[in-house]
Design an enzyme around this catalytic site. Structure first.
Site, PDB file in Angstrom:
ATOM      1  N   TYR A 130      27.020  38.727  55.214  1.00  0.00           N
ATOM      2  CA  TYR A 130      27.079  38.623  56.668  1.00  0.00           C
ATOM      3  C   TYR A 130      28.145  39.531  57.259  1.00  0.00           C
ATOM      4  O   TYR A 130      28.317  39.574  58.477  1.00  0.00           O
ATOM      5  CB  TYR A 130      27.326  37.176  57.090  1.00  0.00           C
ATOM      6  CG  TYR A 130      26.115  36.309  56.857  1.00  0.00           C
ATOM      7  CD1 TYR A 130      25.648  36.111  55.569  1.00  0.00           C
ATOM      8  CD2 TYR A 130      25.444  35.716  57.902  1.00  0.00           C
ATOM      9  CE1 TYR A 130      24.538  35.334  55.333  1.00  0.00           C
ATOM     10  CE2 TYR A 130      24.331  34.925  57.672  1.00  0.00           C
ATOM     11  CZ  TYR A 130      23.883  34.742  56.379  1.00  0.00           C
ATOM     12  OH  TYR A 130      22.780  33.970  56.151  1.00  0.00           O
ATOM     13  N   LYS A 177      26.819  31.808  42.745  1.00  0.00           N
ATOM     14  CA  LYS A 177      25.905  32.477  41.815  1.00  0.00           C
ATOM     15  C   LYS A 177      26.762  33.359  40.898  1.00  0.00           C
ATOM     16  O   LYS A 177      26.451  34.537  40.661  1.00  0.00           O
ATOM     17  CB  LYS A 177      24.889  33.300  42.619  1.00  0.00           C
ATOM     18  CG  LYS A 177      23.679  33.738  41.836  1.00  0.00           C
ATOM     19  CD  LYS A 177      22.744  32.610  41.463  1.00  0.00           C
ATOM     20  CE  LYS A 177      21.638  33.094  40.540  1.00  0.00           C
ATOM     21  NZ  LYS A 177      20.826  32.011  39.992  1.00  0.00           N
ATOM     22  N   ASP A 210      21.553  27.624  42.592  1.00  0.00           N
ATOM     23  CA  ASP A 210      20.147  27.208  42.473  1.00  0.00           C
ATOM     24  C   ASP A 210      20.056  25.779  41.965  1.00  0.00           C
ATOM     25  O   ASP A 210      19.188  25.004  42.378  1.00  0.00           O
ATOM     26  CB  ASP A 210      19.316  28.183  41.619  1.00  0.00           C
ATOM     27  CG  ASP A 210      20.074  28.798  40.474  1.00  0.00           C
ATOM     28  OD1 ASP A 210      21.319  28.839  40.521  1.00  0.00           O
ATOM     29  OD2 ASP A 210      19.434  29.248  39.511  1.00  0.00           O
TER      30      ASP A 210
END
Ligand code: NAP
Length: 501
Positions: A130, A177, A210
């Site tokens: 972002y 992640k 995830d």
């Protein structure tokens, strides 16, 4: 100071924004909180006037003065400016902590009703993808830089632990992640592991993002406070909203050291604009976060109780909830009617759930931060960073080229010069030269890694510039688009290997 009105900037916003903001303002007034609202604009109309930031100077000045904002959703009209005014506002005022609570509400049917879902997603709000630093590397290949800093990570992770401590929460889950993005998401995870021992009373766990999504769908009540990077947080906070009834019920606060901006998670829902049918609960719950931020905890608790009573009794429900409960949509309450019902319920306590006075200390004592006190964060800072031993041991040179690796390899080796050698070429991160026997696709962008011929030796800037000169001399065959220096910091490589290397 008792009796003095709070100064708050209010941005009614676009679409349904003015309706939900008016609803929250009416309820706050009915609860007896004196607020001196400074109305300011941002969003669609501002873009249309040609202000490409979407946030006029008058609005910036108002926020700099009041430091507290209640904001309706802002549209990003297609074709006017390219940045979201929402993101601009968050970034202009360095509101680095996006806090999104997701709690089960009475009268709001969900698959998890009764399981006690009550979590707070703490999303880093400034960095990551972002940062919005995007480039077309070739006509066909786009790139977005994922920026994660130690300081930014430390600020948000410390914010999450401090929030957990203040709220008497038991666990903070860090969601990354890091298994794939070892340097960026990995830095966030490392900072989490460094800071966790400072909060021994709080269980600190790390889960891969995830798996967080999987666990949230399976058993959401296990989560308490979840801290995560910007994109991960954007996605899982919407997931969390969905678990407790959807966008109509999802509040948020954007907190910085100086400024806090409170808004619903939802957008401007243009198809409902001006119809007096939209559910204002998300913005009302956001305004409770605002009241707690300015120390109005008693009024916030009274309003929250009134919202819970209204929802549990179900006499006045907006269309969206009527649809979810199988009720009569035609006879659903208007936004105004639902707001009136909440005001009428002020002073009552819910019966099906305990009253929730969730954002103040368990003692109920208000603890607003003293004026001007920055939230604590102790990043290593410039001096420590400058003292880290470092060396540049090569470069990754990105080249617009459709040439097969088998011929590109020897040609680039021939350009490496006396001090440098070509270590490998990769395509989208997978090594294609020296050949691995596999044939990953070429999409028109190759990365050539050059290092010193002498193992581990430093590569001075002059060598890099001379290499660029040699590559430029062959023209369009290898048009270089950007370079990354390969750094070693304190003996640790500051770059990753290619897949297959
Ligand atoms: P949206 O405005 O959030 O609306 C999508 C759908 O969500 C609505 O059609 C409605 O679903 C439901 N919904 C939204 N708010 C609701 C509420 N208060 N109560 C009940 N249901 C609600 O998303 P969008 O249509 O993708 O975006 C519209 C504009 O808003 C875009 O310009 C976008 O850039 C902007 N936006 C702004 C913000 C912000 O200011 N923070 C956030 C997101 C989007 P049903 O159709 O099923 O009734």
């Amino acid at each position: 100071m008792p009796g003095q009105p709070h100064h708050v900037t209010v941005i009614p916003g676009d679409g349904v924004g003015p309706e939900v903001v008016r609803s929250a303002q009416r309820i706050i007034a009915a609860a007896g909180v004196a607020i001196d609202w400074e109305t300011a604009e941002a969003g669609a109309e501002v873009f249309k006037r040609g202000d490409t930031s979407g946030v006029p100077q008058a609005t910036r000045d108002s926020i700099a003065r009041t430091r507290v904002v209640l904001k309706g959703p802002l549209e990003t009209p297609v074709g006017f400016g390219e940045k979201s005014a929402n993101v601009t506002l968050r970034k202009l005022f360095e509101t680095y902590a996006n806090v999104r609570p997701a709690r089960e509400l009475p009268g709001v049917p969900t698959r998890y009703a009764g399981e006690g879902v009550d979590m707070i997603i703490v999303r880093e709000n400034i960095e990551d993808l972002y940062a919005g630093i995007e480039h077309m590397q070739t006509p066909d290949v786009a790139q977005c830089l994922k920026i994660i800093s130690r300081k930014g990570s430390e600020k948000i992770i410390r914010y999450a632990f401090e929030l957990a401590r203040r709220e008497g929460r038991r666990k903070v889950t860090c969601a990354t992640k890091a298994n794939i993005m070892k340097l960026t998401e990995g830095l966030f995870k490392r900072v989490f592991e460094e800071l966790a021992p400072e909060y021994p009373e709080i269980v600190a766990e790390h889960l891969i993002i995830d798996n967080v999504a999987h666990q949230m769908a399976k058993d959401p009540a296990q989560f308490d406070v979840v801290v995560t990077t910007n994109l991960n947080g954007d996605i899982i906070s919407d997931l969390a909203s969905g678990l407790v009834g959807g966008l109509g019920f999802a509040p948020s606060g954007n907190y910085g050291d100086d400024v806090a901006i409170f808004e619903a998670v939802h957008g401007s829902a243009p198809k409902y604009a001006g119809k007096d049918v939209i559910n204002p609960t998300a913005l009302i719950l956001s305004s409770l976060m605002l009241l707690r931020h300015v120390g109005e905890t008693t009024a916030a608790a009274a309003i929250e109780d009134a919202v819970l009573v209204t929802l549990e009794e179900g006499r006045a429900v907006t269309q969206d909830l009527a649809r979810q409960t199988g009720g009569d949509v035609e006879r659903a309450a208007s936004t105004t009617g639902f707001t009136d019902a909440i005001i009428a319920n002020l002073g009552r306590q819910p019966s099906s759930v305990p009253p929730r006075h969730g954002w103040e200390r368990p003692s109920g004592e208000a603890t607003p931060r003293p004026e001007g006190t920055p939230r604590p964060h102790w990043s290593y800072g410039a001096a420590v960073s400058a003292a880290v031993p470092r060396a540049t041991v090569g470069i990754d040179l990105f080249l617009e080229s459709w040439e097969p690796a088998l011929s590109a390899g020897p040609a680039l080796e021939a350009l490496a010069g006396e001090a440098l050698k070509l270590e490998m070429i990769s395509s989208r991160g997978t090594m294609v030269y020296p050949t691995t026997g596999l044939s990953p696709d070429n999409v028109g962008l190759l990365r050539a890694r050059f290092v010193a011929r002498e193992d581990g030796a430093a590569v001075p800037d002059e060598e890099i510039l001379a290499l660029l000169d040699r590559v430029s001399s062959v023209g369009a065959r290898f048009a270089w688009t950007h370079i990354e220096k390969l750094h070693v910091f304190a003996g640790e490589p500051g770059y990753t290997k290619a897949q297959g290397q």
